[in-house]
Design an enzyme around this catalytic site. Structure first.
Site, PDB file in Angstrom:
ATOM      1  N   ASN A  71      45.705 -16.063  46.615  1.00 35.72           N
ATOM      2  CA  ASN A  71      46.156 -15.037  47.546  1.00 35.72           C
ATOM      3  C   ASN A  71      47.642 -14.753  47.357  1.00 35.72           C
ATOM      4  OD1 ASN A  71      46.926 -13.521  49.868  1.00 35.72           O
ATOM      5  ND2 ASN A  71      45.151 -14.295  50.978  1.00 35.72           N
ATOM      6  N   ASP A  72      48.479 -15.691  47.726  1.00 37.23           N
ATOM      7  CA  ASP A  72      49.922 -15.452  47.736  1.00 37.23           C
ATOM      8  C   ASP A  72      50.498 -15.196  46.349  1.00 37.23           C
ATOM      9  OD1 ASP A  72      49.979 -15.961  50.547  1.00 37.23           O
ATOM     10  OD2 ASP A  72      49.815 -18.088  50.078  1.00 37.23           O
ATOM     11  N   ILE A  73      49.948 -15.844  45.312  1.00 36.83           N
ATOM     12  CA  ILE A  73      50.531 -15.727  43.974  1.00 36.83           C
ATOM     13  C   ILE A  73      50.161 -14.419  43.288  1.00 36.83           C
ATOM     14  CG2 ILE A  73      50.623 -18.215  43.665  1.00 36.83           C
ATOM     15  CD1 ILE A  73      48.140 -17.977  41.882  1.00 36.83           C
ATOM     16  N   SER A 109      49.749 -19.191  53.360  1.00 40.40           N
ATOM     17  CA  SER A 109      51.022 -18.840  53.987  1.00 40.40           C
ATOM     18  C   SER A 109      50.844 -17.933  55.193  1.00 40.40           C
ATOM     19  CB  SER A 109      51.932 -18.147  52.972  1.00 40.40           C
ATOM     20  OG  SER A 109      51.387 -16.896  52.618  1.00 40.40           O
TER      21      SER A 109
END
Length: 483
Positions: A411-413, A452
């Site tokens: 997700n975040d990356i 996050s």
């Protein structure tokens, strides 16, 4: 064992440790590097035991047997997906050992000084004999070493326990602090410093040097607990690396206390390598080390950017059809792949696509997963060829010429908000630019946010399709459909 032979064994062990660290930098040499570390540690342990003499052999043998059985049990029980929390838990042992050794050193020193003051000639052995021959200046230096070892060890111990709890899902992963957050940490640090100065100066604050050290350990433990509780979600890989560094410096400090050269060298190697890795990871996230420590990602989303569009789902038939037509495919693994233990299925998917003449590569972000190198380890376990596993800097420019990207549990990356939304908590963080590919398939359990807690605009882009479901089951559905 004579001192010369013991020193020679320490030198060989230190060389093996250095070779081990060097070998771990590459996947091909990692297995050999692990054996270097195992042999070096075995040599170090036996050299230390024989150099210490025959005292307490029965107790030492019992502890070694207990530790070996516990390690064997844990190694067989823990899955690869649980390695991050295991590493964090093991760091706590190093910190606790540093605290106990420091307190034991002070108790022994008190006995030696009491004997000196009474004028009674006593015959000391072991560590006490070493202390008995120290001058006043050397004892002053020893006290500084003991204070540092206990302080760093206590911070490492409680911080590692919190990190373990967050990684294992036993503690909420969001950043949490008491009101006054940083002021509390600063006050606790000042109290530790004050009692540390009093201890080193021989002051009678609270009446006992041992009590002073216990107070230092308690307040340092609070700092470690509160510090890591205040760090959330996406920063946890950096936290694990940072705690690894702390454990190394704690070991080095205790090495000075015990007069063990190999422990000093080993602690310095672990401490410096952990610090360097933390710096590299912070750079990969476009964040300073200080900003991570003072409070990281993991809180509520702060961005006010409006995300347009909707998440469009696709079934296995649609994904398989696109893969059959594609010439180039990039797979981006994340923690979702680890949770579902889909690495073997992903390896088989890779094998079938390559057998069909398609170019398949993997894109690895430096902080993918919950531990540095987490994805690399999982892919190596599944026998994915090393040469097609590429780091972010090596592959980011290739996304525009790629037909299909499969994002598995990340997700975040892969969040474009890092580049498109200046108000995003991850603004400026280098990410894998998967949205520049022709088609993106995201394998995901549901519509929730990542670790996050930040929403991902990638899921709403026109060239993105959501392949909902457990990653392993979803990949297994695809395999029979690939021609």
């Amino acid at each position: 064992m004579e001192i010369g032979l013991s020193t020679a064994a320490y030198v060989v062990a230190a060389i093996l440790f250095i070779l081990s660290l060097g070998g771990l930098s590459g996947q091909e040499s990692a297995k050999r590097a692990v054996w270097y570390g195992i042999i070096g540690m075995a040599l170090a342990v036996f050299a230390t035991l024989f150099a210490a003499g025959p005292a307490n052999w029965h107790l030492t043998a019992a502890m070694i047997a207990f530790g070996a059985l516990a390690g064997w049990y844990v190694a067989n029980r823990v899955q690869m997906t649980e390695m991050p929390q295991l590493v964090a838990a093991l760091h706590s042992f190093v910190g606790l050992a540093a605290v106990f050794i420091g307190i034991n050193a002070e108790i022994t020193l008190m006995d030696v000084l009491a004997a000196r003051a009474s004028g009674v000639a006593e015959t000391f052995s072991g560590f006490a004999a070493v202390l008995a021959h120290k001058s006043s200046a050397e004892i002053a230096v020893l006290k500084v070493e003991v204070f540092l070892g206990i302080f760093i060890g206590a911070v490492t111990f409680t911080g590692s326990i919190v990190a373990f709890g967050k990684l294992a899902g036993k503690i909420d992963g969001k950043a949490k602090k008491y009101p006054g957050g940083h002021a509390l940490n600063a006050a606790a640090a000042l109290i530790c410093l004050a009692f540390g100065v009093a201890y080193c100066a021989g002051s009678a604050v609270l009446g006992s040097s041992l009590v002073q050290l216990i107070v230092v350990a308690l307040f340092a433990g609070f700092i470690g607990w509160h510090l890591i509780m205040g760090i959330g979600g996406a920063d946890m890989p950096v936290v694990v690396s940072m705690l690894n560094s702390y454990s190394g410096w704690a070991a080095a400090a205790i090495g000075f206390t015990l007069g063990n050269d190999l422990l000093i060298v080993t602690g310095a190697l672990v401490g410096s390598s952990g610090a360097i890795l933390s710096y590299i990871m912070c750079k990969a996230m476009n964040r300073s080390f200080v900003s991570v420590i003072l409070g990281g990602f993991g809180g509520p989303q702060q961005s006010t950017m409006q995300i347009e569009g909707e998440q469009v789902a696709i079934d296995a038939d649609g994904v398989a059809s696109a893969l059959n037509d594609a010439e180039s495919v990039i797979i981006v693994p994340g923690y979702g792949m680890a949770v579902s233990q889909a690495q073997q299925s992903v390896s088989e998917l890779t094998r079938k696509l390559r057998a069909a003449g398609k170019e398949v590569r993997f894109a690895i972000h430096p902080v993918a997963g919950r531990l540095p190198g987490h994805m690399n380890v999982l892919l190596a376990e599944a026998k994915v060829p090393y040469d097609i596993v590429l780091e972010m800097d090596e592959i980011n420019e290739d996304f525009p010429s790629t037909d299909v990207v499969i994002v598995i549990g990340s997700n975040d990356i892969v969040n474009p908000a890092a580049q498109e939304d200046p108000a995003s908590p991850i603004a400026g963080m280098p990410v894998l630019e998967v949205w520049r590919a022709k088609t993106v398939f995201v394998s995901k359990r549901g519509q929730g946010t990542g670790y996050s807690g930040i929403e991902n605009p990638l899921f709403f882009k026109d060239n993105t399709r959501m392949f909902y479901g457990d990653a392993k089951k979803s990949i297994d559905q695809l395999l029979p459909m690939l021609g």
